[in-house]
Motif scaffolding. Structure first.
Motif, PDB file in Angstrom:
ATOM      1  N   GLN A 170       5.607  38.436  -3.836  1.00 47.48           N
ATOM      2  CA  GLN A 170       6.203  39.141  -2.706  1.00 47.48           C
ATOM      3  C   GLN A 170       7.419  39.960  -3.131  1.00 47.48           C
ATOM      4  N   LYS A 171       8.239  39.408  -4.029  1.00 52.06           N
ATOM      5  CA  LYS A 171       9.409  40.145  -4.499  1.00 52.06           C
ATOM      6  C   LYS A 171       8.996  41.436  -5.202  1.00 52.06           C
ATOM      7  N   ALA A 172       7.969  41.375  -6.039  1.00 53.34           N
ATOM      8  CA  ALA A 172       7.494  42.580  -6.702  1.00 53.34           C
ATOM      9  C   ALA A 172       6.923  43.567  -5.686  1.00 53.34           C
ATOM     10  N   TRP A 173       6.184  43.058  -4.710  1.00 49.49           N
ATOM     11  CA  TRP A 173       5.606  43.911  -3.665  1.00 49.49           C
ATOM     12  C   TRP A 173       6.693  44.609  -2.853  1.00 49.49           C
ATOM     13  N   ALA A 174       7.778  43.891  -2.546  1.00 49.52           N
ATOM     14  CA  ALA A 174       8.856  44.456  -1.733  1.00 49.52           C
ATOM     15  C   ALA A 174       9.547  45.624  -2.416  1.00 49.52           C
ATOM     16  N   THR A 175       9.511  45.665  -3.740  1.00 50.32           N
ATOM     17  CA  THR A 175      10.135  46.766  -4.472  1.00 50.32           C
ATOM     18  C   THR A 175       9.124  47.838  -4.872  1.00 50.32           C
ATOM     19  N   GLY A 176       7.881  47.718  -4.367  1.00 54.82           N
ATOM     20  CA  GLY A 176       6.883  48.754  -4.602  1.00 54.82           C
ATOM     21  C   GLY A 176       5.774  48.389  -5.560  1.00 54.82           C
ATOM     22  N   GLY A 177       5.811  47.199  -6.128  1.00 54.66           N
ATOM     23  CA  GLY A 177       4.828  46.802  -7.126  1.00 54.66           C
ATOM     24  C   GLY A 177       3.655  46.039  -6.543  1.00 54.66           C
ATOM     25  N   THR A 178       2.604  45.970  -7.335  1.00 56.19           N
ATOM     26  CA  THR A 178       1.437  45.150  -6.998  1.00 56.19           C
ATOM     27  C   THR A 178       0.966  44.471  -8.281  1.00 56.19           C
ATOM     28  N   PRO A 179       1.579  43.355  -8.675  1.00 60.76           N
ATOM     29  CA  PRO A 179       1.177  42.685  -9.922  1.00 60.76           C
ATOM     30  C   PRO A 179      -0.307  42.320  -9.901  1.00 60.76           C
ATOM     31  N   ASP A 180      -0.975  42.568 -11.019  1.00 59.60           N
ATOM     32  CA  ASP A 180      -2.401  42.259 -11.085  1.00 59.60           C
ATOM     33  C   ASP A 180      -2.737  41.212 -12.141  1.00 59.60           C
ATOM     34  N   THR A 208     -24.095  21.216 -10.017  1.00 59.99           N
ATOM     35  CA  THR A 208     -24.038  19.877 -10.606  1.00 59.99           C
ATOM     36  C   THR A 208     -22.731  19.649 -11.354  1.00 59.99           C
ATOM     37  N   LYS A 209     -21.912  20.675 -11.467  1.00 63.11           N
ATOM     38  CA  LYS A 209     -20.661  20.537 -12.192  1.00 63.11           C
ATOM     39  C   LYS A 209     -19.484  20.747 -11.261  1.00 63.11           C
ATOM     40  N   VAL A 210     -18.490  19.897 -11.396  1.00 62.00           N
ATOM     41  CA  VAL A 210     -17.263  20.038 -10.619  1.00 62.00           C
ATOM     42  C   VAL A 210     -16.282  20.858 -11.443  1.00 62.00           C
ATOM     43  N   LYS A 211     -15.804  21.958 -10.890  1.00 58.83           N
ATOM     44  CA  LYS A 211     -14.910  22.849 -11.631  1.00 58.83           C
ATOM     45  C   LYS A 211     -13.565  22.905 -10.934  1.00 58.83           C
ATOM     46  N   GLN A 212     -12.507  22.750 -11.702  1.00 53.84           N
ATOM     47  CA  GLN A 212     -11.148  22.845 -11.179  1.00 53.84           C
ATOM     48  C   GLN A 212     -10.464  23.964 -11.972  1.00 53.84           C
ATOM     49  N   ILE A 213     -10.798  25.206 -11.608  1.00 50.95           N
ATOM     50  CA  ILE A 213     -10.339  26.359 -12.371  1.00 50.95           C
ATOM     51  C   ILE A 213      -9.817  27.418 -11.414  1.00 50.95           C
ATOM     52  N   VAL A 214      -8.668  27.988 -11.711  1.00 50.88           N
ATOM     53  CA  VAL A 214      -8.167  29.143 -10.971  1.00 50.88           C
ATOM     54  C   VAL A 214      -8.109  30.307 -11.935  1.00 50.88           C
ATOM     55  N   ASP A 215      -9.011  31.254 -11.765  1.00 50.29           N
ATOM     56  CA  ASP A 215      -9.015  32.460 -12.592  1.00 50.29           C
ATOM     57  C   ASP A 215      -8.378  33.630 -11.858  1.00 50.29           C
ATOM     58  N   VAL A 216      -8.560  33.669 -10.553  1.00 41.94           N
ATOM     59  CA  VAL A 216      -8.022  34.754  -9.727  1.00 41.94           C
ATOM     60  C   VAL A 216      -7.333  34.142  -8.517  1.00 41.94           C
ATOM     61  N   TYR A 217      -6.081  34.530  -8.305  1.00 38.21           N
ATOM     62  CA  TYR A 217      -5.349  34.033  -7.140  1.00 38.21           C
ATOM     63  C   TYR A 217      -5.266  35.149  -6.108  1.00 38.21           C
ATOM     64  N   GLU A 218      -5.693  34.856  -4.899  1.00 42.07           N
ATOM     65  CA  GLU A 218      -5.661  35.834  -3.814  1.00 42.07           C
ATOM     66  C   GLU A 218      -4.441  35.570  -2.951  1.00 42.07           C
ATOM     67  N   SER A 219      -3.451  36.429  -3.110  1.00 43.60           N
ATOM     68  CA  SER A 219      -2.223  36.296  -2.328  1.00 43.60           C
ATOM     69  C   SER A 219      -2.284  37.239  -1.127  1.00 43.60           C
ATOM     70  N   ASP A 220      -1.278  37.166  -0.272  1.00 47.11           N
ATOM     71  CA  ASP A 220      -1.185  38.096   0.853  1.00 47.11           C
ATOM     72  C   ASP A 220      -0.929  39.523   0.385  1.00 47.11           C
ATOM     73  N   PHE A 221      -0.580  39.680  -0.901  1.00 52.80           N
ATOM     74  CA  PHE A 221      -0.203  40.997  -1.408  1.00 52.80           C
ATOM     75  C   PHE A 221      -1.156  41.490  -2.495  1.00 52.80           C
ATOM     76  N   GLY A 222      -2.338  40.889  -2.573  1.00 54.25           N
ATOM     77  CA  GLY A 222      -3.339  41.357  -3.515  1.00 54.25           C
ATOM     78  C   GLY A 222      -3.813  40.261  -4.460  1.00 54.25           C
ATOM     79  N   LEU A 223      -4.844  40.605  -5.236  1.00 51.06           N
ATOM     80  CA  LEU A 223      -5.431  39.676  -6.198  1.00 51.06           C
ATOM     81  C   LEU A 223      -4.646  39.694  -7.499  1.00 51.06           C
ATOM     82  N   VAL A 224      -4.456  38.523  -8.069  1.00 51.81           N
ATOM     83  CA  VAL A 224      -3.759  38.390  -9.345  1.00 51.81           C
ATOM     84  C   VAL A 224      -4.656  37.614 -10.303  1.00 51.81           C
ATOM     85  N   ASN A 225      -4.958  38.209 -11.456  1.00 52.26           N
ATOM     86  CA  ASN A 225      -5.790  37.563 -12.470  1.00 52.26           C
ATOM     87  C   ASN A 225      -4.925  36.718 -13.393  1.00 52.26           C
TER      88      ASN A 225
END
Length: 288
Positions: A170-180, A208-225
């Protein structure tokens, strides 16, 4: 007469014709950042902004007036010279070897990977810069040098939280950025993979497999890889808008033959470059 292997002479060595090397050679940020050209030992570029918006209501007969323009800001970084070499004796090149045909070709391939790792290390870890001189080696500022924008810094506890991550984005977004991209160490990646918010955890349809992985985070200000990085320290997480980061080359990497003055053959790999951050405010950092 009994003969045993431990006392026999002439048994051939059981040596596989394969050499295994698992040392990491990934360079995630070098691969993601763009390229730029340098013409001096100090590389400079300009940034600009629109200024602060506000209420704008005028009378019908309002006389013309002028307001000061928002001045452009000049940023710069210093050239860093990278160099590695490899030496192989004539004898070693000539003898029959396991796993390689040419020792020089093998060692040169290793050297090229190692110097790329040196550049990646500087990008990730150089928190200061040094202007070169006749007696001082120049050093470029890396991501920590540019990404310490006070307004976009989130100070967490010893462990990153989902709130920390959202605050930084959010801090980056407030100053005009969109971190990816979000550059994380192994320890912090495991913590982020435990978040329960808007995260993409599915890599395949294999139920059949349980996966606990975060590759992409979807925030209110865009997707972050998420970029898992072996060189990233555990005490910081960098959120970057990758389009504004460039590797600026004064001299691209070249391989030179060393003059032969002995029964050794040598090659030198060298290049000169710096890191360009065209919009520091577009990024953010979480310090732990």
């Amino acid at each position: 007469m009994a003969t045993y292997t431990y006392s026999a002479v002439g048994n051939r060595e059981d040596l596989m014709d394969i050499i295994t090397n698992i040392s990491p050679d990934e360079t995630p940020l070098m691969n993601k950042f763009g390229r730029s050209k340098v013409t001096g030992m100090v590389h400079s570029w300009l940034t600009d902004s629109l200024g602060t918006p506000g209420e704008n209501a005028q009378l019908e007969n309002q006389p013309f007036s002028s307001t000061p323009a928002t001045p452009r800001v000049k940023l710069d970084n210093y050239i860093q010279i990278f160099m590695r070499d490899c030496m192989v004796s004539d004898s070693q090149e000539a003898v029959l070897k396991a796993g390689v045909k040419s020792e020089m070709a093998y060692q040169l391939a290793k050297t090229l990977k190692m110097i790329a790792q040196d550049v990646e290390w500087a990008i990730v870890n150089n928190d200061t810069r040094v202007q070169g001189s006749a007696t001082v080696a120049g050093k470029m500022g890396g991501v920590p040098f540019f990404n310490n924008v006070a307004a976009n810094t989130v100070t967490g506890s010893t462990t990153v939280t989902e709130e920390n991550l959202n605050d930084a984005i959010q801090k980056a977004w407030a100053t005009g950025g969109t971190p990816d991209i979000c550059v994380v160490s192994g320890a912090n990646k495991r913590v982020i993979s435990g978040f329960t918010g808007n995260a993409d955890r599915q890599r395949s349809a294999d139920s059949t497999k349980v996966k606990q992985i975060v590759d992409v985070y979807e925030s209110d200000f865009g997707l972050v890889n998420m970029v898992l990085h072996r060189m990233q320290p555990d005490d910081r997480i960098d959120l970057l808008q990758s389009e504004y980061w460039k590797l600026a080359y004064l001299i691209p990497f070249k391989t030179y033959e060393r003059p032969k003055d002995s029964l050794m053959n040598g090659k030198v790999v060298t290049g000169q470059l710096t890191l360009e951050c065209r919009a520091p405010e577009a990024n953010a950092v979480i310090t732990l």
